[in-house]
Design a protein around this motif. Structure first.
Motif, PDB file in Angstrom:
ATOM      1  N   SER A 385       0.598  -0.856  -0.278  1.00 58.40           N
ATOM      2  CA  SER A 385      -0.164  -0.480  -0.246  1.00 58.40           C
ATOM      3  C   SER A 385       0.960   1.047   0.280  1.00 58.40           C
ATOM      4  CB  SER A 385      -0.951   0.275   1.693  1.00 58.40           C
ATOM      5  OG  SER A 385      -1.607   1.373   1.293  1.00 58.40           O
ATOM      6  N   ILE A 386       1.971   1.204   0.740  1.00 61.88           N
ATOM      7  CA  ILE A 386       2.987   2.427   0.796  1.00 61.88           C
ATOM      8  C   ILE A 386       3.767   2.574  -0.622  1.00 61.88           C
ATOM      9  CG2 ILE A 386       4.752   3.574   2.405  1.00 61.88           C
ATOM     10  CD1 ILE A 386       2.139   3.378   3.927  1.00 61.88           C
ATOM     11  N   ILE A 387       4.536   1.882  -1.326  1.00 58.58           N
ATOM     12  CA  ILE A 387       4.647   1.380  -1.943  1.00 58.58           C
ATOM     13  C   ILE A 387       3.697   2.189  -3.490  1.00 58.58           C
ATOM     14  CG2 ILE A 387       5.759   0.065  -3.878  1.00 58.58           C
ATOM     15  CD1 ILE A 387       7.060  -1.756  -1.772  1.00 58.58           C
ATOM     16  N   SER A 388       2.416   1.796  -3.490  1.00 56.69           N
ATOM     17  CA  SER A 388       2.423   1.996  -4.494  1.00 56.69           C
ATOM     18  C   SER A 388       1.714   3.422  -4.427  1.00 56.69           C
ATOM     19  CB  SER A 388       0.519   1.646  -4.487  1.00 56.69           C
ATOM     20  OG  SER A 388      -0.099   1.515  -3.115  1.00 56.69           O
ATOM     21  N   ARG A 389       1.348   3.826  -3.369  1.00 59.55           N
ATOM     22  CA  ARG A 389       1.003   5.666  -3.136  1.00 59.55           C
ATOM     23  C   ARG A 389       2.531   6.551  -3.570  1.00 59.55           C
ATOM     24  NH1 ARG A 389      -2.926   6.748   1.090  1.00 59.55           N
ATOM     25  NH2 ARG A 389      -2.660   8.877   0.545  1.00 59.55           N
ATOM     26  N   LEU A 390       4.065   5.935  -2.421  1.00 53.70           N
ATOM     27  CA  LEU A 390       4.808   6.831  -3.580  1.00 53.70           C
ATOM     28  C   LEU A 390       5.402   6.542  -4.969  1.00 53.70           C
ATOM     29  CD1 LEU A 390       7.182   5.384  -0.576  1.00 53.70           C
ATOM     30  CD2 LEU A 390       6.059   7.493  -1.014  1.00 53.70           C
ATOM     31  N   GLN A 391       4.939   5.397  -5.296  1.00 53.37           N
ATOM     32  CA  GLN A 391       5.196   5.587  -6.215  1.00 53.37           C
ATOM     33  C   GLN A 391       4.010   6.681  -7.458  1.00 53.37           C
ATOM     34  OE1 GLN A 391       4.907   0.503  -7.242  1.00 53.37           O
ATOM     35  NE2 GLN A 391       7.089   1.138  -7.110  1.00 53.37           N
ATOM     36  N   LEU A 392       3.003   6.509  -7.293  1.00 49.76           N
ATOM     37  CA  LEU A 392       1.998   7.168  -7.812  1.00 49.76           C
ATOM     38  C   LEU A 392       2.705   8.174  -7.485  1.00 49.76           C
ATOM     39  CD1 LEU A 392      -0.553   7.437  -9.422  1.00 49.76           C
ATOM     40  CD2 LEU A 392      -1.933   7.163  -7.740  1.00 49.76           C
ATOM     41  N   GLN A 393       2.551   8.597  -6.952  1.00 51.78           N
ATOM     42  CA  GLN A 393       3.446  10.691  -6.501  1.00 51.78           C
ATOM     43  C   GLN A 393       4.597  10.889  -7.443  1.00 51.78           C
ATOM     44  OE1 GLN A 393       2.160  12.997  -5.009  1.00 51.78           O
ATOM     45  NE2 GLN A 393       3.599  14.492  -4.904  1.00 51.78           N
ATOM     46  N   GLN A 394       5.559   9.783  -7.592  1.00 49.58           N
ATOM     47  CA  GLN A 394       7.069   9.484  -8.469  1.00 49.58           C
ATOM     48  C   GLN A 394       6.010  10.189  -9.746  1.00 49.58           C
ATOM     49  OE1 GLN A 394       9.470   9.797  -7.443  1.00 49.58           O
ATOM     50  NE2 GLN A 394      10.702   8.876  -9.119  1.00 49.58           N
ATOM     51  N   GLN A 395       5.130   8.976 -10.084  1.00 55.16           N
ATOM     52  CA  GLN A 395       4.190   9.735 -11.333  1.00 55.16           C
ATOM     53  C   GLN A 395       3.970  11.142 -11.814  1.00 55.16           C
ATOM     54  OE1 GLN A 395       2.363   5.663 -11.945  1.00 55.16           O
ATOM     55  NE2 GLN A 395       4.004   4.705 -12.042  1.00 55.16           N
ATOM     56  N   GLN A 396       2.726  11.725 -10.822  1.00 53.92           N
ATOM     57  CA  GLN A 396       2.723  12.543 -11.177  1.00 53.92           C
ATOM     58  C   GLN A 396       2.933  13.203 -11.136  1.00 53.92           C
ATOM     59  OE1 GLN A 396      -1.062  11.819  -8.357  1.00 53.92           O
ATOM     60  NE2 GLN A 396      -2.246  10.421  -9.730  1.00 53.92           N
ATOM     61  N   GLN A 397       3.680  14.005  -9.594  1.00 53.81           N
ATOM     62  CA  GLN A 397       4.556  15.401 -10.005  1.00 53.81           C
ATOM     63  C   GLN A 397       6.025  14.776  -9.920  1.00 53.81           C
ATOM     64  OE1 GLN A 397       3.834  15.983  -5.873  1.00 53.81           O
ATOM     65  NE2 GLN A 397       4.849  18.599  -6.138  1.00 53.81           N
ATOM     66  N   CYS A 398       6.379  15.714 -10.703  1.00 45.71           N
ATOM     67  CA  CYS A 398       7.556  16.275 -10.872  1.00 45.71           C
ATOM     68  C   CYS A 398       8.849  16.817  -9.576  1.00 45.71           C
ATOM     69  CB  CYS A 398       7.934  17.528 -12.258  1.00 45.71           C
ATOM     70  SG  CYS A 398       7.184  16.969 -13.747  1.00 45.71           S
ATOM     71  N   LEU A 399       8.963  16.993  -9.125  1.00 47.01           N
ATOM     72  CA  LEU A 399      10.002  16.438  -7.902  1.00 47.01           C
ATOM     73  C   LEU A 399      11.561  17.119  -7.996  1.00 47.01           C
ATOM     74  CD1 LEU A 399       9.098  13.316  -5.376  1.00 47.01           C
ATOM     75  CD2 LEU A 399       8.026  15.051  -5.755  1.00 47.01           C
ATOM     76  N   SER A 400      11.899  17.479  -7.121  1.00 49.22           N
ATOM     77  CA  SER A 400      13.643  18.332  -7.129  1.00 49.22           C
ATOM     78  C   SER A 400      14.278  17.671  -7.196  1.00 49.22           C
ATOM     79  CB  SER A 400      13.221  19.700  -6.212  1.00 49.22           C
ATOM     80  OG  SER A 400      13.245  18.190  -4.904  1.00 49.22           O
ATOM     81  N   THR A 401      15.263  17.585  -7.451  1.00 50.45           N
ATOM     82  CA  THR A 401      16.060  16.272  -7.695  1.00 50.45           C
ATOM     83  C   THR A 401      16.636  16.177  -5.908  1.00 50.45           C
ATOM     84  OG1 THR A 401      17.528  18.018  -9.146  1.00 50.45           O
ATOM     85  CG2 THR A 401      19.368  16.110  -8.331  1.00 50.45           C
ATOM     86  N   GLU A 402      16.316  16.616  -5.324  1.00 47.50           N
ATOM     87  CA  GLU A 402      16.358  16.306  -3.406  1.00 47.50           C
ATOM     88  C   GLU A 402      16.032  15.523  -3.462  1.00 47.50           C
ATOM     89  OE1 GLU A 402      17.208  18.548   0.283  1.00 47.50           O
ATOM     90  OE2 GLU A 402      17.585  19.653  -0.875  1.00 47.50           O
ATOM     91  N   SER A 403      14.313  16.060  -3.625  1.00 46.19           N
ATOM     92  CA  SER A 403      13.283  15.466  -3.307  1.00 46.19           C
ATOM     93  C   SER A 403      13.034  13.991  -3.804  1.00 46.19           C
ATOM     94  CB  SER A 403      11.562  16.426  -3.550  1.00 46.19           C
ATOM     95  OG  SER A 403      11.838  16.996  -2.590  1.00 46.19           O
ATOM     96  N   ASN A 404      13.655  13.789  -4.709  1.00 47.12           N
ATOM     97  CA  ASN A 404      13.051  13.245  -6.124  1.00 47.12           C
ATOM     98  C   ASN A 404      14.162  11.794  -5.448  1.00 47.12           C
ATOM     99  OD1 ASN A 404      12.640  11.705  -8.086  1.00 47.12           O
ATOM    100  ND2 ASN A 404      14.202  12.234  -8.968  1.00 47.12           N
ATOM    101  N   GLY A 405      15.441  11.796  -4.982  1.00 42.22           N
ATOM    102  CA  GLY A 405      16.528  11.370  -4.353  1.00 42.22           C
ATOM    103  C   GLY A 405      15.464  10.337  -2.959  1.00 42.22           C
ATOM    104  N   GLU A 406      15.528  11.457  -1.974  1.00 43.20           N
ATOM    105  CA  GLU A 406      14.575  11.011  -1.268  1.00 43.20           C
ATOM    106  C   GLU A 406      13.915  10.118  -1.443  1.00 43.20           C
ATOM    107  OE1 GLU A 406      12.571  13.502   3.341  1.00 43.20           O
ATOM    108  OE2 GLU A 406      13.657  14.282   1.117  1.00 43.20           O
ATOM    109  N   ASN A 407      12.863  10.185  -2.144  1.00 38.42           N
ATOM    110  CA  ASN A 407      11.522   9.876  -2.565  1.00 38.42           C
ATOM    111  C   ASN A 407      12.163   8.368  -3.459  1.00 38.42           C
ATOM    112  OD1 ASN A 407       8.810   9.410  -2.912  1.00 38.42           O
ATOM    113  ND2 ASN A 407       8.548   9.474  -4.590  1.00 38.42           N
TER     114      ASN A 407
END
Length: 431
Positions: A385-407
């Motif tokens: 459940s948690i992994i799917s939420r994080l993966q969906l967020q990864q796809q929907q929003q363009c995160l900064s380099t720092e946030s992307n690495g943390e995610n």
């Protein structure tokens, strides 16, 4: 009324004179002044003003006019009296009315540099203007002339704190509490000076005096909580925390709790050289009280689980059951708000609590083999459940380099956990 008897004619003068020297009767103006002073305390300022004016007690007249908001009339009276006879006191009063420092300087010069009042008032003027460096020498000169002014020592200490003169501030507050031991604010400020001077043990003792005088002040208790933590007085930390919860509904300080629970779990020595682990029962009682009021704090539930699972008692089956229960509540609190995956700090918190919960599920499955499949399946479901939420967020929003690495780091750790749990679950099912 006593003042009315001065004009009483029923008693002959000869009878009055017979005991005149034995009675030590004060003069009429002194009795009426005492009555006027009482009227001022009762708020009947206008009546007191009439009495003061009748006896030409100009200092009191001016004070009453100021209390009545008649500042222009008060200034007029002062200037009239100055025209008759100049005194340092009158110049100080004029300075109080006009808020002009030149009149205090005149009073100081007229007194031959002996008027403590002039320097005190000038210091208060600078203090009101937040010119702390300028007010220090004024207060110092005032207390050199008259060292029995506790209020001036207090103001000097405050100015010292604001201007960074910490030694002077500590000395001033010590003088203040020496003259007025019941001044809890002076004790509290003295502890603040000691804290800034890195003398935390002395700060701890002075805060105890402050609390003795004002047991209901939550701000002083909060200071005491922090200082007790820094000094390693962990038993006092528990006392202060309970008292703060009495005074403030749903009070909680996560940082202090983390330090306290960490010290108990690790067996850190307190100020007396004894291990803090002896306080575990009292700390559990405190956390139980906290979670009964603050039910939505993931950090508190996590700390409750950490403390419950520590020590020899923590390995018991009942304790492990409680740890799992508390971690479930911590995870629920962390994920209850929708959109947690969009915030960096919330993602990190959810990742941390998920890892803790999955580890607890895995450990519990070893203790209860008959429930292994159910426990591991719950862990797997949570991870997916948690992994799917994080993966969906990864796809929907363009995160900064720092946030992307943390995610990606959160995802990686959770996917590793998922692989371990899935493997373990397959092994259990094949038994």
């Amino acid at each position: 009324m006593l003042t009315d008897f001065y004009s009483e004619t029923a008693c002959p003068v000869s009878d009055r004179l017979r005991l005149f020297h034995a009675v030590c009767l004060p003069p009429r103006w002194a009795i009426e002044k005492e009555l006027a002073d009482l009227l001022v305390k009762l708020g009947v300022v206008s009546s007191a003003l009439e009495t003061y004016t009748r006896w030409q007690l100009w200092n009191e007249v001016i004070t009453c006019l100021q209390m009545l908001g008649r500042r222009e009339h008060a200034e007029k009276v002062v200037r009239e009296q100055l025209a008759i006879h100049e005194t340092p006191s009158l110049w100080c009063i004029l300075g109080d009315i006009t808020r002009d420092k030149q009149y205090y300087d005149k009073a100081w010069e007229l007194s031959g540099h002996k008027s403590a009042r002039a320097q005190r008032s000038l210091g208060y003027l600078y203090l009101a203007l937040k010119e702390y460096k300028e007010c220090l020498p004024c207060f110092q000169r005032s207390v050199e002339i008259n060292p029995l002014q506790s209020s001036v020592w207090f103001s000097l200490g405050c100015a010292g704190l604001f201007s960074g003169e910490l030694e002077l501030a500590a000395h001033s507050f010590r003088k203040c509490v020496g003259l007025d031991p019941e001044n809890f604010e002076a004790w509290n400020n003295l502890s603040s000076a000691y804290i800034k001077l890195k003398q935390k043990s002395r700060a701890h003792k002075t805060l105890q005096e402050s609390l003795r005088l004002n047991y209901e002040n939550w701000k002083v208790w909060e200071n005491y909580l922090v200082v007790s933590t820094d000094c390693g007085e962990f038993d006092e930390v528990l006392v202060a925390f309970h008292r703060l919860m009495d005074l403030k509904e749903k009070y909680v300080d996560i940082e202090i709790l983390q330090i306290l629970i960490g010290a108990i779990v690790d067996g850190v020595l307190d100020s007396q050289g004894e291990p803090a682990s002896k306080l575990k029962p009292k700390a559990l009682q405190l956390l139980g009280r906290i979670v009964s009021q603050v039910t939505n704090s993931a950090d508190v539930w996590s700390l409750y689980a950490k403390l419950t699972g520590s020590g020899e008692e923590g390995s018991l089956a009942d304790s492990r059951e409680k740890v799992l229960n508390y971690l479930q509540k911590a995870h629920r609190c962390a994920t209850v708000n929708s959109g947690w995956e969009k915030d960096s700090s919330s993602r990190s918190q959810v990742c941390k609590f998920t890892n803790q919960l999955v580890s607890a599920y895995t450990e519990h499955s070893n203790l209860k083999p008959q429930q292994s499949v159910q426990l591991l399946s719950s862990a797997k479901l949570i991870l997916k459940s948690i992994i799917s939420r994080l993966q969906l967020q990864q796809q929907q929003q363009c995160l900064s380099t720092e946030s992307n690495g943390e995610n990606l780091s959160c995802l990686s750790s959770l996917e590793e956990q998922l692989l371990v749990v899935s493997t373990r679950l397959e092994q259990v099912r094949n038994l």
